[in-house]
Write a protein that holds these residues in place. Structure first.
Motif, PDB file in Angstrom:
ATOM      1  N   VAL A 190       6.970 -10.060   5.384  1.00  5.90           N
ATOM      2  CA  VAL A 190       6.590  -9.611   6.322  1.00  5.90           C
ATOM      3  C   VAL A 190       4.615  -9.953   5.551  1.00  5.90           C
ATOM      4  O   VAL A 190       4.030  -9.321   4.257  1.00  5.90           O
ATOM      5  CB  VAL A 190       5.939  -7.800   6.481  1.00  5.90           C
ATOM      6  CG1 VAL A 190       5.047  -7.253   7.426  1.00  5.90           C
ATOM      7  CG2 VAL A 190       7.589  -7.646   6.396  1.00  5.90           C
ATOM      8  N   TYR A 195       0.204  -9.515   7.167  1.00  6.99           N
ATOM      9  CA  TYR A 195      -0.325  -9.195   8.250  1.00  6.99           C
ATOM     10  C   TYR A 195      -1.795  -9.717   7.841  1.00  6.99           C
ATOM     11  O   TYR A 195      -2.219  -9.616   6.726  1.00  6.99           O
ATOM     12  CB  TYR A 195      -0.952  -7.792   7.480  1.00  6.99           C
ATOM     13  CG  TYR A 195      -1.106  -6.732   6.706  1.00  6.99           C
ATOM     14  CD1 TYR A 195      -2.094  -6.081   5.871  1.00  6.99           C
ATOM     15  CD2 TYR A 195       0.262  -7.128   5.749  1.00  6.99           C
ATOM     16  CE1 TYR A 195      -2.321  -6.606   4.967  1.00  6.99           C
ATOM     17  CE2 TYR A 195      -0.416  -6.434   4.352  1.00  6.99           C
ATOM     18  CZ  TYR A 195      -1.802  -6.660   3.915  1.00  6.99           C
ATOM     19  OH  TYR A 195      -1.602  -5.538   2.894  1.00  6.99           O
ATOM     20  N   LEU A 207       3.935  -0.664   7.302  1.00  6.48           N
ATOM     21  CA  LEU A 207       4.812  -1.491   7.024  1.00  6.48           C
ATOM     22  C   LEU A 207       5.857  -1.299   5.746  1.00  6.48           C
ATOM     23  O   LEU A 207       6.606  -2.486   5.492  1.00  6.48           O
ATOM     24  CB  LEU A 207       4.135  -3.056   7.637  1.00  6.48           C
ATOM     25  CG  LEU A 207       3.387  -2.993   8.792  1.00  6.48           C
ATOM     26  CD1 LEU A 207       2.359  -4.316   8.740  1.00  6.48           C
ATOM     27  CD2 LEU A 207       4.467  -3.622   9.788  1.00  6.48           C
ATOM     28  N   ILE A 260      -0.235  -8.738  12.689  1.00  4.97           N
ATOM     29  CA  ILE A 260       1.028  -8.372  12.166  1.00  4.97           C
ATOM     30  C   ILE A 260       2.072  -9.880  12.216  1.00  4.97           C
ATOM     31  O   ILE A 260       1.956 -10.195  14.058  1.00  4.97           O
ATOM     32  CB  ILE A 260       2.009  -7.114  12.091  1.00  4.97           C
ATOM     33  CG1 ILE A 260       1.147  -6.351  12.225  1.00  4.97           C
ATOM     34  CG2 ILE A 260       3.035  -7.693  11.422  1.00  4.97           C
ATOM     35  CD1 ILE A 260       1.498  -4.852  12.578  1.00  4.97           C
ATOM     36  N   ALA A 305       2.360  -1.375  14.278  1.00  8.46           N
ATOM     37  CA  ALA A 305       3.258  -1.893  12.975  1.00  8.46           C
ATOM     38  C   ALA A 305       4.433  -0.832  14.069  1.00  8.46           C
ATOM     39  O   ALA A 305       5.531  -0.856  12.727  1.00  8.46           O
ATOM     40  CB  ALA A 305       2.405  -0.892  11.575  1.00  8.46           C
TER      41      ALA A 305
END
Length: 330
Positions: free
Chosen positions: A221, A223, A235, A257, A271
């Motif tokens: 993940v 961002y 997140l 993101i 998110a």
């Protein structure tokens, strides 16, 4: 001389009333009976009023006119059955035996519809239909492969279909590596992987080490550093403590993101987008290129390095030996 004694009645005059046959009885002396005063009336005299029996039609010899008169005088012009002189005239059609009153029309009462049972039946039917639809959906979903489920996520990019080299065994190399995607989704990578046991990194991490984590089946993940803190925290709550997950900021990211698995990428604006959970569910572990390999130190050496440059353990050209301590920081 004998004297005859008169019988009882003495000198009563014989009755002048007619006998049963309608003719006057002869006088005892043989003389014709005298005409009764009633018989001597002239034709101009008014006829005597009919007898009561004739008016009521009581006698069998009463005339039709008399019966009609009696019927007309009865209530509503109706001949009453069972009365003397009533004759055989049928009752008036369409009337009951209860007299001359008109028939009573029943009054219909609208009681309304009972909506309680109707609503209950409707609710039960809707619930049953929803259960059936959900069951069919689950059977259909369970019959699909994980890649088919991932491809159904709106906005996802499946590079495995366009970059076929991603399906081949990956090469290892030290140093910086240029990737066609940003962030990268696979390809040649460093010998050491970035630890992916629910790690949330506060700073950028090396692409080369992160891609190796993807090879093991991790979801990365990333961002943009400008993402609001509350969304960063949201997140992080999806990553922290979950194996085969890691997270880090990514400077220059073209979207707020971006999610990566080996060969897959999904870029988002917020998110709270439900597609984040779907991406993790469908691709975490499933997208691995090395089934059974962990994100820990069981099968080699991991690093927890931050910054743009990769951590090069065993830079002599050989893979880092198992059990080699991880590198934290630069």
């Amino acid at each position: 001389m004998s004297i005859s004694t008169p019988q009882a009645g003495g000198n009563r005059r014989p009755s002048s009333k007619p006998a049963a046959g309608g003719k006057p009885a002869p006088d005892a002396s043989g003389d014709k009976p005298k005409a009764d005063a009633a018989d001597a009336r002239t034709p101009t005299d008014k006829p005597a009023r009919p007898a009561k029996a004739a008016r009521s039609g009581a006698t069998s010899g009463s005339s039709p006119r008399a019966r009609t008169t009696a019927a007309e005088r009865s209530a509503g012009g109706r001949a009453t059955g069972g009365r003397s002189g009533g004759g055989n005239r049928p009752p008036t059609a369409g009337r009951g035996g209860g007299g001359g009153r008109p028939p009573i029309t029943p009054v219909k009462i609208n009681q309304g519809r009972h909506w309680g049972p109707v609503a209950l039946i409707s609710s039960v039917s809707l619930v049953a239909a929803a259960i059936v639809v959900f069951a069919v959906y689950e059977v259909h979903q369970n019959g699909r492969g994980w890649q088919s489920k991932a491809d159904a996520i709106q906005g996802i990019v499946d590079y495995r279909k366009t970059e076929t080299d991603l399906l081949k065994p990956a090469q290892h190399a030290y140093g910086k590596i240029n990737y066609p995607q940003s962030p990268p989704v696979g390809g040649t990578h460093n010998y050491n992987w970035e630890r992916c046991q629910g790690d949330v990194y506060p700073d950028q991490i090396p692409n080369e080490n992160a891609v190796h984590a993807l090879e093991h089946g991790a979801v990365w993940v990333t961002y943009n550093p400008s993402l609001p803190k509350d969304e960063v925290d949201q997140l992080a709550s999806k990553v922290r403590g979950n194996d085969f997950m890691l997270m880090s900021p990514y400077p220059g990211l073209d979207k707020p993101i971006s999610l990566q698995a080996w060969g897959f990428q999904l870029k988002l604006d917020h998110a709270n987008d439900p597609r984040i959970d779907q991406f993790i569910k469908d691709l975490r572990v499933n997208a691995t290129m090395e089934p059974g390999v962990t994100c820990g130190q069981d099968s080699g050496s991991y690093v927890t390095k931050t910054g743009p440059d990769p951590a090069n353990l065993g830079q002599s050209g050989a893979p880092a030996p198992a059990g080699m301590p991880s590198v934290a920081g630069s």
